[in-house]
Design an enzyme around this catalytic site. Sequence first.
Site, PDB file in Angstrom:
ATOM      1  N   HIS A 422       0.843  -1.088   0.020  1.00  0.00           N
ATOM      2  CA  HIS A 422      -0.024  -0.244   0.227  1.00  0.00           C
ATOM      3  C   HIS A 422       0.497   1.244  -0.411  1.00  0.00           C
ATOM      4  O   HIS A 422       0.438   2.391  -0.871  1.00  0.00           O
ATOM      5  CB  HIS A 422      -0.870   0.092   1.497  1.00  0.00           C
ATOM      6  CG  HIS A 422      -1.171   0.866   1.263  1.00  0.00           C
ATOM      7  ND1 HIS A 422      -1.690   2.222   2.515  1.00  0.00           N
ATOM      8  CD2 HIS A 422      -2.798   1.616   0.786  1.00  0.00           C
ATOM      9  CE1 HIS A 422      -2.179   3.570   1.918  1.00  0.00           C
ATOM     10  NE2 HIS A 422      -3.211   3.029   0.796  1.00  0.00           N
ATOM     11  N   CYS A 794      -3.293  -2.049 -16.230  1.00  0.00           N
ATOM     12  CA  CYS A 794      -3.344  -0.824 -14.957  1.00  0.00           C
ATOM     13  C   CYS A 794      -2.836  -0.804 -13.811  1.00  0.00           C
ATOM     14  O   CYS A 794      -2.795  -0.239 -13.041  1.00  0.00           O
ATOM     15  CB  CYS A 794      -4.635   0.116 -15.554  1.00  0.00           C
ATOM     16  SG  CYS A 794      -5.797  -1.159 -14.269  1.00  0.00           S
TER      17      CYS A 794
END
Length: 847
Positions: A422, A794
């Site tokens: 993250h 992506c």
Amino acid sequence: MQHDPVLPPGATLITPTAPIRIAAHGARAKCLQRLIRLGLPVPRTVALDAATVAMLAEGGTIDTRAVLAAFGPDTLVSIRPSSGQHEWGGPASVLNAGMNDARHAVLSGRIGADKALRLHARFIRSYAMVVAGVDCGGADDIPAMLAAFEAAHGRPFPQDPAVQLADVLRGMAAAWNAPTARLLRAARGAPDDAALGLVVQQMVLGVGDPALGEDGAGVIQFVDGETGRPRIVGRYLSQSQGRDALQGQGALYLTSDPRGPALQDVYPQVFMDLQHYGTLCRTRLREEMQIEFTLQDGALYVLDAVGVQRSTRAALRIAVTLATDGIIPEAEAVSRVQPRALLNVLHRRIRPGAGGAEIGRGIAASPGAATGALVLTAADAHAAGARGEACILVRSETVPEDVLGMHAAAGILTVRGGVSSHAAVIARGLGLPCVVGAAGLSLDAGQGLMVASDGRVLHSGQTVTLDGHGGRVIAGAVPLVEPMLDDAFATLLSWADEVRDIGVRANCDTPSEAQTAARFGAEGIGLCRTEHMFFEPDRLAVMREMIFAEDPQDRARALARLLPVQRADFTELFAIMAGRPVCIRLLDPPLHEFLPSDADGIAAMAAALHIAPDAARRRAAALAEANPMLGMRGVRLGIAIPEIYDMQARAIFEAAAAQGDVVPEVMIPLVSARREVDLVAARIAAVARSVRDEMGVPLEYRLGVMVETPRAALRADEIAEAASFLSFGTNDLTQMTYGLSRDDAGRFLSSYVAQGVFADDPFLRLDMDGVGELLRIGAERGRRARPDVTLSICGEHGGDPDSIDFSRAAGFDYVSCSPFRVPVARLAAAHLAIRDRGGSLTAPPER
């Protein structure tokens, strides 16, 4: 007049027509031949090919008397390495070979005893180190040096020049194969089988009798190695050899300078000749060269020329200027700048040679460098940002609720995590330096301290510097180099865009990121992760109210309050992109990620929502999932609580209708089955019809799917029938294919790579075999079912040159990456297109 000598096999006198090749003789030998062709005064030089050097390394011999005969009697020579590329380096050069007691005596009479002693001592010192690894000391005491050599090596120092040359050649050949040398050149990009040539060159002493003319040595270049702009740089030192001028006191500046005498003033003709040679090198060799020169009795000689050492910023400007001046084609200018090197231009970096005590080391997850106060909570980072103070946010690992603090920080450091954690993903999107997996650090947020790997204790508020290029944490502040995106940067990338054949979009979650992406030339937004829009304090409170709603009506009221802020976000994104496509992913994470995880946070949330703390804890516990990545997230959330996606679709369509020139792309995340798409698509279509009727304007949109599960890739033909685009999210697809957590795998992936289990970290470099096969299957099946389906990548791999190469070959339409990687992707795509059209990505052709 000297005649061409009879040289032993593998040795070649360098002449304009001699068969000198880089592959056989190395870059230095080939460059010297080019200088000779240009008419530069290069001393007589013999090149030994790589096969001969390899033979010498194995203990073979060569007729060194025949080599020395090429230079005439009693001539001193230098021996220099000639590797395939100058950047690979090589053994240290040896000067004044052939020096012995007899030659010392002759030179003493000609140039003076002190100078002859200095030349002799220099040779003994370098010979002893290259041949025997013996340090003969720094004092120019010849008897003591010879005695030290004999004591350490067990034999007298040789007096025979042929023996000396043979020993030096063997020593340099052996040094090339030493383990340390192999590691060093591998770090510089040399292949494992890189070979070495050697050149033997007649010495121009640079030391002599002033009555006969000026003697000395120097180096000169005509551009600044840091900026690439025109500037004469270098030094000249009288009575010196080699590169002594760069270290020796008393050296002259080259151009007129108030700090001291200059070569231009003292020896104007020499300076003019050097300028002429520099121009010749630039126009005929098509490169900015640094010239090593020597004066002997007033005559100028050019000993060598190498490409100017340069920063990425300078390399970019030099390439553009050479192309603008018509010296190289534009495509070659594009090819000369390495895509990954652009990260050094786009971000701050630590100034080369800057000191600082390293207190921790981890994985370099996002490039750049930053200095700031140490903070250990997202709230402290947010507060520091509000005060306008730079801070480095340090966490064990970041979670979605840390996003506000991450936005406020100058850099991010985590104890755990890998390159797709993250923290890493968010930092790359924000363009912040980030180091993850710094396992040697330990944190105590309650006490406000961090314990470094060496036991040093740092308290919150102390200054640290983060090196996102090298993965280092440094105590205190160190000098930084600011990025500079100038006209040369824009020009080069415009040339790259002319030749590349795959689109490049950006992953943007906020208007500021979209502005960065637009500035860096993104062709649109390929992934907008809407969950990151909900972490502002006022929005987060409403989001939590929606999560805690007991019935659909209460949930709808909360979503109605979120609608205008979502609409405003999308309106701004559409305006920034100015008609370029914007692909918006509907809400993806599980709802518990919007809730606090600690007791104090839950208590504060309960008070804000006017509910009992126990009720808040129970609700949070009920939403917690054993494996959130595989739980109620993505499309599952949209089907279970469809009002959320309804609100987001309405916000998208109302913003698009108001903008007027936008065809938004709505992307459904984490799909595994065609039926999921049908269910969500029907509700989105209903919302679109409602907005059309209410606003009375035409409204178009494209509906697509984010392919993140292996099943979605395998069933891409079914899914493509209901979707106009398939965007492959390689982060989650890699996790699911490998069964790895990108947040936890950093603990052991380095060991896996070191032991050859994986060739690379699959979160850093796309796994072409496993994950790549799923991508190929998905692309082929999707196109078979719907030929006009748009295909893209992506995930974070989208900005990696190797992944772009894969995407082009697999027929993808575009890649999408973090904004700061957009220039890298644009340049990498151009390199690949030039390569496939037969263009050169390496050195200029031999001439």
